[in-house]
Design an enzyme around this catalytic site. Sequence first.
Site, mmCIF file in Angstrom:
data_model
loop_
_atom_site.group_PDB
_atom_site.id
_atom_site.type_symbol
_atom_site.label_atom_id
_atom_site.label_comp_id
_atom_site.label_asym_id
_atom_site.label_seq_id
_atom_site.Cartn_x
_atom_site.Cartn_y
_atom_site.Cartn_z
ATOM 1 N N SER A 26 0.855 -1.188 0.000
ATOM 2 C CA SER A 26 0.000 0.000 0.000
ATOM 3 C C SER A 26 0.892 1.239 0.000
ATOM 4 O O SER A 26 2.073 1.145 -0.359
ATOM 5 C CB SER A 26 -0.935 -0.041 1.209
ATOM 6 O OG SER A 26 -1.929 0.950 1.109
ATOM 7 N N ASN A 27 0.373 2.384 0.377
ATOM 8 C CA ASN A 27 1.203 3.588 0.463
ATOM 9 C C ASN A 27 0.666 4.490 1.569
ATOM 10 O O ASN A 27 -0.337 4.171 2.210
ATOM 11 C CB ASN A 27 1.253 4.302 -0.898
ATOM 12 C CG ASN A 27 -0.118 4.725 -1.352
ATOM 13 O OD1 ASN A 27 -0.780 5.536 -0.712
ATOM 14 N ND2 ASN A 27 -0.590 4.142 -2.447
ATOM 15 N N ALA A 28 1.320 5.633 1.757
ATOM 16 C CA ALA A 28 1.072 6.470 2.946
ATOM 17 C C ALA A 28 -0.091 7.445 2.796
ATOM 18 O O ALA A 28 -0.312 8.276 3.676
ATOM 19 C CB ALA A 28 2.350 7.247 3.272
ATOM 20 N N ALA A 95 -4.387 7.720 -4.205
ATOM 21 C CA ALA A 95 -3.040 7.269 -4.551
ATOM 22 C C ALA A 95 -3.107 5.761 -4.805
ATOM 23 O O ALA A 95 -2.803 4.957 -3.908
ATOM 24 C CB ALA A 95 -2.078 7.587 -3.418
#
Length: 227
Positions: A26-28, A95
């Site tokens: 995943s991402n932030a 995102a």
Amino acid sequence: MSLRDRKVIVTGGPTREWIDPVRYISNASSGKMGAALADAAHERSAETVFIHGPVDGSIIAGRPYRTVAVESTEDLLDAVMGELRGGAVLIMAAAPADYRPAERSGLKIKKKSDELRIDLVKNPDILKTVASRKAADPSLEGIFVVGFAAETHDVEAYALTKLKEKDLDMICLNDVAKEGAGFSTDTNIVVVFTRGGGRLDFPLMTKKELAAGILDKIEDELGTRNQ
Ligand code: CTP
């Protein structure tokens, strides 16, 4: 031109790509910018939908508009395509993960060798898919598409390339290397570039203030388009 008669579709947050039943990529992204945009859109538009990846419950709790939860980038693509219609405004603040594991293991991957390699395959690009669908489908006439670019270097060049390659009406550049800009903060610093070559710099401000400014700019652009 007011957004009153337009459907506004906002996406926000990360996506999640499962490796096995307990691990994912995943991402932030926190979803805060997307939620601020959806809040601002709801104040102006008769119909707002917020499509979000896995975000903290506080981001969507009690929101007075429709929210749609998705998990992977492919889910997000399906949800966006399902909501799109002629004349809609699409704001892609999400995102999405660009890659997913080539295979998702049904069983937990056990710790064995010192190195582990996971093959990744590219996910669909949602904005590029929207661009090609728009070109092929007359029922999507009049949609207005806004992208975001989260960059750490060569920021303006990358944003302008994305504006063109994704056939966007507007792109909001977010220099995530700057203090006060980026993923989990309540503030952001954005530069907006438009299809027609326009530029608008927003200094450091709250995501709520910025969302109102971005929506003002979308309304201005829709106004010039209709002249
Ligand atoms: N985006 C998308 N589909 C993807 C990835 C990104 O539609 N699979 C959208 C994002 O929501 C954003 C814009 O494209 O509005 C730019 O996203 P960004 O992550 O900055 O760029 P990428 O196209 O993923 O390129 P790179 O990661 O190489 O910078």
